[in-house]
Design a protein around this motif. Sequence first.
Motif, PDB file in Angstrom:
ATOM      1  N   ASN A 169       9.810  -5.446  -9.849  1.00 37.20           N
ATOM      2  CA  ASN A 169      10.808  -6.526  -9.921  1.00 37.20           C
ATOM      3  C   ASN A 169      10.135  -7.892 -10.013  1.00 37.20           C
ATOM      4  O   ASN A 169      10.618  -8.781 -10.722  1.00 37.20           O
ATOM      5  N   ALA A 170       9.030  -8.062  -9.305  1.00 34.61           N
ATOM      6  CA  ALA A 170       8.282  -9.322  -9.402  1.00 34.61           C
ATOM      7  C   ALA A 170       7.807  -9.517 -10.844  1.00 34.61           C
ATOM      8  O   ALA A 170       7.906 -10.614 -11.404  1.00 34.61           O
TER       9      ALA A 170
ATOM     10  N   PRO B 285       9.711   2.225  -2.890  1.00 32.41           N
ATOM     11  CA  PRO B 285      10.164   0.838  -2.681  1.00 32.41           C
ATOM     12  C   PRO B 285       9.093  -0.224  -2.967  1.00 32.41           C
ATOM     13  O   PRO B 285       9.414  -1.281  -3.520  1.00 32.41           O
ATOM     14  N   ASP B 286       7.840   0.027  -2.612  1.00 31.58           N
ATOM     15  CA  ASP B 286       6.777  -0.954  -2.878  1.00 31.58           C
ATOM     16  C   ASP B 286       6.577  -1.138  -4.381  1.00 31.58           C
ATOM     17  O   ASP B 286       6.370  -2.266  -4.865  1.00 31.58           O
ATOM     18  N   ILE B 287       6.616  -0.035  -5.086  1.00 33.40           N
ATOM     19  CA  ILE B 287       6.367  -0.097  -6.534  1.00 33.40           C
ATOM     20  C   ILE B 287       7.561  -0.747  -7.240  1.00 33.40           C
ATOM     21  O   ILE B 287       7.382  -1.550  -8.165  1.00 33.40           O
TER      22      ILE B 287
ATOM     23  N   LYS C  49       0.863  -1.191   0.000  1.00 29.25           N
ATOM     24  CA  LYS C  49       0.000   0.000   0.000  1.00 29.25           C
ATOM     25  C   LYS C  49       0.895   1.236   0.000  1.00 29.25           C
ATOM     26  O   LYS C  49       1.075   1.883   1.038  1.00 29.25           O
ATOM     27  N   PRO C  50       1.465   1.555  -1.151  1.00 23.79           N
ATOM     28  CA  PRO C  50       2.423   2.670  -1.175  1.00 23.79           C
ATOM     29  C   PRO C  50       1.762   3.992  -0.818  1.00 23.79           C
ATOM     30  O   PRO C  50       0.634   4.265  -1.224  1.00 23.79           O
ATOM     31  N   ALA C  51       2.495   4.802  -0.024  1.00 21.35           N
ATOM     32  CA  ALA C  51       1.953   6.101   0.398  1.00 21.35           C
ATOM     33  C   ALA C  51       2.032   7.105  -0.743  1.00 21.35           C
ATOM     34  O   ALA C  51       1.253   8.049  -0.810  1.00 21.35           O
TER      35      ALA C  51
ATOM     36  N   LEU D 199       3.691   2.196 -11.843  1.00 18.44           N
ATOM     37  CA  LEU D 199       4.136   0.802 -12.007  1.00 18.44           C
ATOM     38  C   LEU D 199       4.623   0.559 -13.437  1.00 18.44           C
ATOM     39  O   LEU D 199       5.676  -0.057 -13.655  1.00 18.44           O
ATOM     40  N   LEU D 200       3.862   1.043 -14.418  1.00 21.60           N
ATOM     41  CA  LEU D 200       4.246   0.855 -15.821  1.00 21.60           C
ATOM     42  C   LEU D 200       5.589   1.520 -16.121  1.00 21.60           C
ATOM     43  O   LEU D 200       6.423   0.968 -16.855  1.00 21.60           O
ATOM     44  N   LYS D 201       5.814   2.672 -15.522  1.00 18.33           N
ATOM     45  CA  LYS D 201       7.110   3.352 -15.735  1.00 18.33           C
ATOM     46  C   LYS D 201       8.230   2.566 -15.067  1.00 18.33           C
ATOM     47  O   LYS D 201       9.310   2.396 -15.626  1.00 18.33           O
ATOM     48  N   ALA D 202       7.972   2.058 -13.856  1.00 17.54           N
ATOM     49  CA  ALA D 202       9.011   1.328 -13.127  1.00 17.54           C
ATOM     50  C   ALA D 202       9.376   0.026 -13.838  1.00 17.54           C
ATOM     51  O   ALA D 202      10.538  -0.368 -13.863  1.00 17.54           O
TER      52      ALA D 202
END
Length: 345
Positions: A25-26, A18-20, A9-11, A135-138
């Motif tokens: 990475n997954a 880090p969560d994203i 649940k990223p702030a 997420l798509l950018k990461a």
Amino acid sequence: MEKQTKLWKPAEYTQDHPDIVEAANALKAKDVVAFPTETVYGLGADATNEEAVQRIFDAKGRPADNPLIVHVADQQQVGQLVTHIPEVAQLLMDTFWPGPLTLILESNGTAAQNVTAGLSTVGIRMPEHPLALALLKAVERPLAAPSANRSGRPSPTAADHVIQDLDGRIAGILDGGATGVGLESTVLDCTSDVPVILRPGGITKEKLEQVLPEVRVDPSLLGEAGKPKSPGMKYTHYAPEAPLWLIDGNDDFFMEQLNRYKSEGNRVGVIASDELLAKLDHEQVISCGSRKKVDEIAGKLYHALREFKRSEVDLIFAETFDESGVGAAVMNRLRKASVKVLESH
Ligand code: AMP
Ligand code: MG
């Protein structure tokens, strides 16, 4: 294939959170991750990798001949997936992206075979949700992402719905709260001269007609003489736990049918507008908002379809809604979710 499903649940919705990064990475390691979009929660996997995409089909129990929509971070990624971008598609991307509009274009083969279910075309959209875009950018690659539900169930509009259906079956869930539109994207085939709506959704026919000279609706969405086709016989789409019946008539007709089936000993759950509920003396009810606000009804529909449990009701009765604007998408989903229509005429 039971596994520990992580809940993030990223702030903040930035690509270096880090969560994203962990979720990205997954995905790079060919795992599947659920994430919110402005329509419903999607179940994402690397769209260019067949093995990763296969995990979507496995987790959902989705039939292999149903192609997946590819989500992109920007228009540039579209160029990597298609043979060419027709003028009309460019105009639509400039007008409606990011947003709930999927364009069917000619695939150049970069999307994995199982994404397109062997078709020569690929469905692509750029979502409007900031967490989806981060997420798509990461992850730096397009993500195939159908709705994050078990196949046949109502689409998830909250992280909780994803947990109900897929906990233990996927690597993780990014929780971004409740989704906005609540129904899936409009699917528009742009491979013919006149674009064709294959699935009604958040971008309505009326909105498309403001920028296009002509838009067609796929004949399979309409029955003879423009009458909608009768709903499927089995629980194959958006199905609640108990059989859903559509009550197609005015409020008096609805009340008549409700009283009749109740008097025969059925426990009947009702999904209806505030206006109809105000007239009913009945306990098992779920409101999906005012009739006058069809966007609100769209946003609440899937949640309502998940609410009644088989142990509590034998039947679910749902009201029918006006089909202009987003109402076309609402009625499309209700028809697919239903097993029967009671008509007043
Ligand atoms: P979902 O991912 O569950 O929202 O469903 C995706 C929808 O898009 C389904 O109705 C698919 O049939 C449709 N779709 C995806 N790709 C294509 C394609 N290449 N041609 C036609 N329909 C497609
Ligand atoms: Mg779906």
